[in-house]
Design an enzyme around this catalytic site. Structure first.
Site, PDB file in Angstrom:
ATOM      1  N   CYS A   1       0.802  -1.233   0.000  1.00 48.62           N
ATOM      2  CA  CYS A   1       0.000   0.000   0.000  1.00 48.62           C
ATOM      3  C   CYS A   1       0.833   1.279   0.000  1.00 48.62           C
ATOM      4  CB  CYS A   1      -0.986   0.018   1.162  1.00 48.62           C
ATOM      5  SG  CYS A   1      -2.309  -1.163   0.907  1.00 48.62           S
TER       6      CYS A   1
ATOM      7  N   HIS B   1     -13.463  10.377  -5.955  1.00 49.05           N
ATOM      8  CA  HIS B   1     -12.531  10.683  -7.047  1.00 49.05           C
ATOM      9  C   HIS B   1     -11.442  11.661  -6.619  1.00 49.05           C
ATOM     10  CE1 HIS B   1     -15.612   8.564  -9.218  1.00 49.05           C
ATOM     11  NE2 HIS B   1     -14.731   8.374 -10.173  1.00 49.05           N
TER      12      HIS B   1
ATOM     13  N   GLU C   1     -12.271  -0.835   3.167  1.00 47.36           N
ATOM     14  CA  GLU C   1     -11.336  -0.621   2.061  1.00 47.36           C
ATOM     15  C   GLU C   1     -11.542  -1.666   0.978  1.00 47.36           C
ATOM     16  OE1 GLU C   1      -7.171  -0.397   3.067  1.00 47.36           O
ATOM     17  OE2 GLU C   1      -7.327   1.755   3.351  1.00 47.36           O
TER      18      GLU C   1
HETATM   19 ZN   LIG Z   1      -5.139   1.118  -0.007  1.00 48.59          ZN
END
Ligand SMILES: [Zn+2]
Length: 127
Positions: A22, A66, A107
């Site tokens: 990540c 976005h 997530e």
């Molecule tokens: Zn992530």
């Protein structure tokens, strides 16, 4: 009684203070759940779902959808996003009969952070 409303938004982030997958720029379709705890008032509702929808869209979804979340939060983990969402809406959703109880930030379909009022208060005293 608990009232729960869900939202989704697409956003990009990368974790700068972390070494792993990540760390690189990537995106998620985040799922956000806002949970209020309260008692139904004269209209038989804790809060009108439409009102919660308006507040969360205006104060949270419109800013994150976005977006590159690092522009708002230095280390945009699900934990930090949940704390930020709490700050944005806590006062707005407060009613004589209801208050914010939980924020969930998903997530992925299987990874979620749950922030409770007591967790938020602990985090607030640290900053
Ligand atoms: Zn992530």
């Amino acid at each position: 009684m608990l009232l729960r409303k869900e939202f989704t938004f697409d956003a990009a982030h990368n974790l700068t203070r972390y070494h792993g997958k990540c760390e690189a720029l990537h995106g998620h379709t985040y799922r956000l759940a806002v949970v209020l705890e309260g008692t139904p008032g004269d209209e038989g509702m804790i809060v009108d779902f439409a009102e919660i929808s308006r507040i969360v869209k205006e104060r949270v979804v419109s800013k994150l959808d976005h977006a590159y979340i690092n522009d708002i939060l230095e280390q945009p983990t699900a934990e930090n996003i949940a704390l930020w969402v709490w700050e944005q809406i806590e006062r707005e959703v407060l009613r004589p009969n209801a208050r914010l109880s939980l924020i969930e930030v998903w997530e992925t379909a299987s990874n979620c952070v749950v922030l409770r009022a007591e967790d938020f208060n602990v985090a607030r005293t640290r900053t």
